[in-house]
Design a protein around this motif. Sequence first.
Motif, PDB file in Angstrom:
ATOM      1  N   GLY A   1     -48.166  19.674  17.802  1.00 31.66           N
ATOM      2  CA  GLY A   1     -48.120  20.230  15.893  1.00 31.66           C
ATOM      3  C   GLY A   1     -46.757  20.821  15.707  1.00 31.66           C
ATOM      4  N   GLU A   2     -47.052  20.467  14.509  1.00 35.10           N
ATOM      5  CA  GLU A   2     -45.904  21.614  13.856  1.00 35.10           C
ATOM      6  C   GLU A   2     -46.515  23.025  12.994  1.00 35.10           C
ATOM      7  OE1 GLU A   2     -41.924  19.615  12.283  1.00 35.10           O
ATOM      8  OE2 GLU A   2     -43.233  18.011  12.618  1.00 35.10           O
ATOM      9  N   GLN A   3     -46.208  23.900  12.932  1.00 35.10           N
ATOM     10  CA  GLN A   3     -46.904  24.859  11.794  1.00 35.10           C
ATOM     11  C   GLN A   3     -46.294  25.021  10.710  1.00 35.10           C
ATOM     12  OE1 GLN A   3     -46.296  28.843  13.398  1.00 35.10           O
ATOM     13  NE2 GLN A   3     -46.998  29.768  11.679  1.00 35.10           N
ATOM     14  N   VAL A   4     -46.276  24.522   9.435  1.00 32.86           N
ATOM     15  CA  VAL A   4     -46.302  24.593   8.038  1.00 32.86           C
ATOM     16  C   VAL A   4     -45.308  25.904   7.469  1.00 32.86           C
ATOM     17  CG1 VAL A   4     -46.466  24.414   5.913  1.00 32.86           C
ATOM     18  CG2 VAL A   4     -47.368  22.742   7.380  1.00 32.86           C
TER      19      VAL A   4
ATOM     20  N   ALA B   1     -47.495  13.669   5.320  1.00 32.08           N
ATOM     21  CA  ALA B   1     -49.463  14.253   6.171  1.00 32.08           C
ATOM     22  C   ALA B   1     -48.938  16.275   5.433  1.00 32.08           C
ATOM     23  CB  ALA B   1     -49.715  14.781   7.071  1.00 32.08           C
ATOM     24  N   ILE B   2     -47.497  16.636   6.147  1.00 31.02           N
ATOM     25  CA  ILE B   2     -46.728  17.403   5.816  1.00 31.02           C
ATOM     26  C   ILE B   2     -46.272  17.689   4.213  1.00 31.02           C
ATOM     27  CG2 ILE B   2     -45.508  19.166   6.209  1.00 31.02           C
ATOM     28  CD1 ILE B   2     -46.922  18.731   8.650  1.00 31.02           C
ATOM     29  N   ALA B   3     -45.549  17.021   3.461  1.00 31.65           N
ATOM     30  CA  ALA B   3     -45.864  17.100   1.947  1.00 31.65           C
ATOM     31  C   ALA B   3     -47.025  17.016   1.369  1.00 31.65           C
ATOM     32  CB  ALA B   3     -44.507  15.745   1.894  1.00 31.65           C
ATOM     33  N   ARG B   4     -48.132  16.630   1.846  1.00 32.79           N
ATOM     34  CA  ARG B   4     -48.957  16.985   0.792  1.00 32.79           C
ATOM     35  C   ARG B   4     -49.814  18.688   1.554  1.00 32.79           C
ATOM     36  NH1 ARG B   4     -49.962  11.875   2.298  1.00 32.79           N
ATOM     37  NH2 ARG B   4     -50.137  10.281   0.865  1.00 32.79           N
ATOM     38  N   ARG B   5     -49.393  18.481   2.351  1.00 33.51           N
ATOM     39  CA  ARG B   5     -49.889  19.703   3.220  1.00 33.51           C
ATOM     40  C   ARG B   5     -49.676  21.154   2.140  1.00 33.51           C
ATOM     41  NH1 ARG B   5     -50.043  20.361   8.925  1.00 33.51           N
ATOM     42  NH2 ARG B   5     -50.621  22.612   8.841  1.00 33.51           N
TER      43      ARG B   5
ATOM     44  N   GLY C   1     -47.972  21.058  -1.323  1.00 38.61           N
ATOM     45  CA  GLY C   1     -48.567  20.981  -2.273  1.00 38.61           C
ATOM     46  C   GLY C   1     -47.239  19.540  -3.483  1.00 38.61           C
ATOM     47  N   LEU C   2     -46.828  18.217  -2.510  1.00 33.61           N
ATOM     48  CA  LEU C   2     -46.349  17.319  -3.288  1.00 33.61           C
ATOM     49  C   LEU C   2     -47.082  16.552  -3.643  1.00 33.61           C
ATOM     50  CD1 LEU C   2     -43.150  17.579  -1.110  1.00 33.61           C
ATOM     51  CD2 LEU C   2     -43.236  18.719  -3.527  1.00 33.61           C
ATOM     52  N   THR C   3     -46.480  15.602  -4.499  1.00 31.68           N
ATOM     53  CA  THR C   3     -47.713  15.177  -4.891  1.00 31.68           C
ATOM     54  C   THR C   3     -46.914  13.669  -4.426  1.00 31.68           C
ATOM     55  OG1 THR C   3     -48.112  15.643  -6.982  1.00 31.68           O
ATOM     56  CG2 THR C   3     -48.625  13.178  -6.607  1.00 31.68           C
ATOM     57  N   VAL C   4     -47.919  13.031  -3.182  1.00 37.25           N
ATOM     58  CA  VAL C   4     -46.902  11.962  -2.694  1.00 37.25           C
ATOM     59  C   VAL C   4     -47.402  10.442  -2.684  1.00 37.25           C
ATOM     60  CG1 VAL C   4     -46.378  10.941  -0.218  1.00 37.25           C
ATOM     61  CG2 VAL C   4     -45.590  13.411  -1.101  1.00 37.25           C
ATOM     62  N   ASP C   5     -46.814   9.138  -3.075  1.00 33.54           N
ATOM     63  CA  ASP C   5     -47.550   7.988  -3.090  1.00 33.54           C
ATOM     64  C   ASP C   5     -47.827   7.643  -1.590  1.00 33.54           C
ATOM     65  OD1 ASP C   5     -48.242   8.034  -6.344  1.00 33.54           O
ATOM     66  OD2 ASP C   5     -46.071   7.501  -6.693  1.00 33.54           O
ATOM     67  N   GLU C   6     -46.775   6.563  -1.737  1.00 29.24           N
ATOM     68  CA  GLU C   6     -46.778   5.336  -0.219  1.00 29.24           C
ATOM     69  C   GLU C   6     -44.786   6.019   0.082  1.00 29.24           C
ATOM     70  OE1 GLU C   6     -47.707   3.824   2.778  1.00 29.24           O
ATOM     71  OE2 GLU C   6     -49.294   4.086   0.709  1.00 29.24           O
ATOM     72  N   PRO C   7     -44.888   7.106   1.439  1.00 29.19           N
ATOM     73  CA  PRO C   7     -43.711   6.899   2.106  1.00 29.19           C
ATOM     74  C   PRO C   7     -43.180   5.718   2.697  1.00 29.19           C
ATOM     75  CG  PRO C   7     -45.909   7.508   3.556  1.00 29.19           C
ATOM     76  CD  PRO C   7     -46.210   7.437   2.033  1.00 29.19           C
ATOM     77  N   VAL C   8     -42.164   6.171   2.577  1.00 28.36           N
ATOM     78  CA  VAL C   8     -40.990   4.840   2.462  1.00 28.36           C
ATOM     79  C   VAL C   8     -40.600   4.974   3.857  1.00 28.36           C
ATOM     80  CG1 VAL C   8     -38.841   3.187   2.096  1.00 28.36           C
ATOM     81  CG2 VAL C   8     -40.329   4.346   0.946  1.00 28.36           C
ATOM     82  N   ASP C   9     -40.622   4.222   4.975  1.00 30.27           N
ATOM     83  CA  ASP C   9     -39.684   3.670   6.208  1.00 30.27           C
ATOM     84  C   ASP C   9     -38.950   3.419   5.653  1.00 30.27           C
ATOM     85  OD1 ASP C   9     -39.049   3.183   8.696  1.00 30.27           O
ATOM     86  OD2 ASP C   9     -41.263   2.733   9.831  1.00 30.27           O
ATOM     87  N   ALA C  10     -37.627   4.337   6.643  1.00 36.76           N
ATOM     88  CA  ALA C  10     -36.091   3.863   6.317  1.00 36.76           C
ATOM     89  C   ALA C  10     -35.487   2.974   7.097  1.00 36.76           C
ATOM     90  CB  ALA C  10     -35.337   5.421   6.313  1.00 36.76           C
ATOM     91  N   ARG C  11     -36.869   2.088   8.303  1.00 37.35           N
ATOM     92  CA  ARG C  11     -36.151   1.638   8.366  1.00 37.35           C
ATOM     93  C   ARG C  11     -35.827  -0.339   8.345  1.00 37.35           C
ATOM     94  NH1 ARG C  11     -39.055   1.330  14.239  1.00 37.35           N
ATOM     95  NH2 ARG C  11     -40.736   1.841  11.972  1.00 37.35           N
ATOM     96  N   THR C  12     -36.871   0.280   6.746  1.00 37.10           N
ATOM     97  CA  THR C  12     -37.500  -1.184   5.737  1.00 37.10           C
ATOM     98  C   THR C  12     -35.795  -1.878   4.737  1.00 37.10           C
ATOM     99  OG1 THR C  12     -38.866   0.167   4.731  1.00 37.10           O
ATOM    100  CG2 THR C  12     -39.136  -1.107   6.639  1.00 37.10           C
ATOM    101  N   ILE C  13     -35.161  -0.142   4.499  1.00 36.31           N
ATOM    102  CA  ILE C  13     -34.314  -0.606   3.625  1.00 36.31           C
ATOM    103  C   ILE C  13     -33.213  -0.538   3.724  1.00 36.31           C
ATOM    104  CG2 ILE C  13     -35.986   1.275   1.601  1.00 36.31           C
ATOM    105  CD1 ILE C  13     -34.243   3.584   3.073  1.00 36.31           C
ATOM    106  N   GLY C  14     -32.021  -0.726   2.914  1.00 37.44           N
ATOM    107  CA  GLY C  14     -30.581  -0.454   3.259  1.00 37.44           C
ATOM    108  C   GLY C  14     -29.417   0.487   3.905  1.00 37.44           C
ATOM    109  N   GLU C  15     -28.593   0.151   3.640  1.00 38.51           N
ATOM    110  CA  GLU C  15     -28.153   0.959   5.335  1.00 38.51           C
ATOM    111  C   GLU C  15     -27.156   1.897   3.975  1.00 38.51           C
ATOM    112  OE1 GLU C  15     -27.931   2.655   7.678  1.00 38.51           O
ATOM    113  OE2 GLU C  15     -30.304   1.110   8.641  1.00 38.51           O
ATOM    114  N   THR C  16     -26.659   1.361   2.649  1.00 36.42           N
ATOM    115  CA  THR C  16     -24.973   1.605   1.732  1.00 36.42           C
ATOM    116  C   THR C  16     -25.823   2.557   0.908  1.00 36.42           C
ATOM    117  OG1 THR C  16     -24.998  -0.091   1.084  1.00 36.42           O
ATOM    118  CG2 THR C  16     -24.128  -0.248   2.445  1.00 36.42           C
ATOM    119  N   ALA C  17     -25.188   3.539  -0.405  1.00 37.02           N
ATOM    120  CA  ALA C  17     -25.703   4.166  -1.912  1.00 37.02           C
ATOM    121  C   ALA C  17     -26.609   3.110  -2.531  1.00 37.02           C
ATOM    122  CB  ALA C  17     -24.654   4.760  -1.718  1.00 37.02           C
TER     123      ALA C  17
END
Length: 817
Positions: free
Chosen positions: A462-465, A496-500, A502-518
């Motif tokens: 567990g993590e404490q916000v 889940a932590i971001a929503r706790r 107060g952030l409005t979060v749509d679908e989080p992104v798994d960075a392993r599925t995206i690119g590596e360069t800027a």
Amino acid sequence: MWHDKPVTTLAASHDELDKPRTEDGLTSAQVQQRVERGFVNATDRTSTRSVWQIIKVNVLTRFNAILGALFVLVLAAGSPVDGLFGVALIFNSAIGIVQEVSAKRKLDRLALLNSPTTRVIREGELSTIATGDVVRDDLIELRTGDQVPSDGTLIYTSGLEIDESNLTGESDAVPKAIGDEVLSGTTVVAGAGRFHAAAVGADAYANKIASEARKFKKTRSEIQESINTLLKYITWVIVIALPLQIWSQWRTLGQGRPFGDVWQEVMIRSAAGLVGLVPEGLVLLTSVAFLLAAVTLTKQQVLVQELPAVEGLARVDVVCLDKTGTLTVGDIVYEDIVHLAPPEDDEFTFQALGAISDDPNANATLSAIAAKLDPPKGWVRTETIAFNSARKWSAASFEGKGSWVIGAPDMLLTSDDEENRQKVQEIAATGRRVLILAHSENPLNGQELPQNLRWMALVVLGEQVRPDAAETLKFFADQGVLIKVISGDNPTTVAAIARRVGLTVDEPVDARTIGETAEELREIAEKTVVFGRVSPQQKRALVQALQLNGHVVAMTGDGVNDALALKDADIGVAMGNGAQATKAVAQLVLLDGKFSHLPNVLAEGRRVIGNVERVANLFVAKNVMSLIAIVSAAILFLPFPFLPRHLTLVSTVTIGVPAFFLALGPNRSRYVPGFLKRVLRFAVPAGVVAGLAVIVSYLITHNSVGASYDAQCNAVVGKGDTVAQICQQPGTVATLALMIVFFWILVVLARPFALWKAALISVMALIAVGAFALPLGRSVFDFDMTSSQLMWAVVVGAAGAALIELIYRTSKDHRNA
């Protein structure tokens, strides 16, 4: 435990030093011997200037040189009263020196308390000392998150991996073995090790490079860039105006008179015009504003390692956050174990979890488990693969117990293990962290996963916000600052932590599925709020992608995996309990680790930007006015309208003193890009109006008294009272008209009014009235005018003030600060 490891002899020459270097480290006598010989690791890494540099920067400037030369000329011309600007010059420099030295002492003291430390073994005892106190041949212990303080050869390693990107540019961590070389400035990203310091201080291969890179990677400051641009323009104006002013005054005042009779008058009038072109207090007040902001923030547990960072955070429009240590407290707590194997293996699995967490070089996760579970008896560790942020797992082998692996489920589970993946997602959706514990009968092989892994349990943490996180994020949202959560953790958990908070979060992104360069990440970086499973290199690339999209980016973090991103961000913010390598590259360090300090930093930045803009408007308007007066006097064959003492009075009561207080007052107006353009948009026309008010009022009075041009001089001693009055009246009227116009410039720039601002302007106005009304003031400043001339001065000044109000109201983007 480590004392059984062999010692590798270093090849470095040691002259006549005592050489015994055992696993017990140096003795006190050997340390003292090396200190006396200067073989210490001390380097000058202070972010503040030395006292001599402070004096030099505040005194030896091009504008001080110009004013100093004019001061000498005015004294030589026999008019010390007109050299009052020289007193102001000395006073300005003294204030700058005193303020900066005082701030330097406070910041250096705080930096010393939070300076990097190193673990060394001396006389068999492990202790922590300042990195600068390391001496040659010290036995140094490295752990995850440490920055290597000196060069040497490893005598012990345990899964040691080092990031050498500072030296090689390669971001991949390099595994290290006994006998391998380590270099200063590099960072431990996994494992542990020991080595003897072979080269320290200036002798270390990378120490100088690392120090210079850190020292001269300066935060971009729009204020400083704009002020430097202004100073460049003003320098060229002075170069052009100097000969024009001397020529026009010589031509006007000379008129066939011998050189010996007129040179004093020419010098005094020429000096008056040139003094008006010099923004003597602008740089001073900018520096003081930065310094006092930094000192204010230190009282709030924020260490400013680069002064422009105060301004920089006010320009930020995207804040990238690491979850752990920023949104959460960072102290992970072991909560539960979910068994995946048959029930008869439950006790075996439970013991294995206690054994693998009993690691002498445990990371935060293993330490949290170890805090709740006692190590089992009879488990003997034979080999270890330390955790690192790239592979996201660690492993250990035990005699007769096989090999055990603990790590991120999405790094270990196969794609077809749908049942266990579903269990992980269900737990992660609640905001808790999930690790998987696996077993293999096969031994560990280098840094590779053992074969034939069998899933034994899910470990729930567990993590404490942070209690202040939600309020702080709401503040940034209200200010129009975008938030991006970039974490190496599970995307679902991060979301889940971001929503706790107060952030409005749509679908989080798994960075392993995206690119590596800027370049690859520009689009997704713009539209996504939460990123999980982000590698250290991807964190850096995401920051760069946002910068490519035109954003000013701040990055907060506390771990080694955040260091690269913090270094590339416009503003890097490190937590005080973070890794040394992270704090070394950050511009701001939150000493108590409280994210809630950032709004205060933002407020200080806004105060600096808004107030320096006010001050810049005042100084630039004066410069433009002086240029208009110089050019007009040359075209119309007039003496320069003022004596130097007149401009000293105007500058003091309408610019110098008010600017000092306005630069330090509260100001929470939002940052708007375009500092220089906005200053020029108001100050140039305002200066033109002031210059025209001067010339018009001077001409009206000059023609009314019928004075000849050669009578407009300072050398009235010995002449009759009538001649003296004729000399004084045009300049007096022009000074009063200018005073009225500049007081109104001060009034519009001081809006919105507060009691302290009204009091400040009222006091300055009373001083100005006293200079014109009191006998002493009239005597010192050579003021004299009739009631009708007073009326003309007020009329012209009021007309100029009305035009200033019109300019202020019609100019776009003026700041109501």
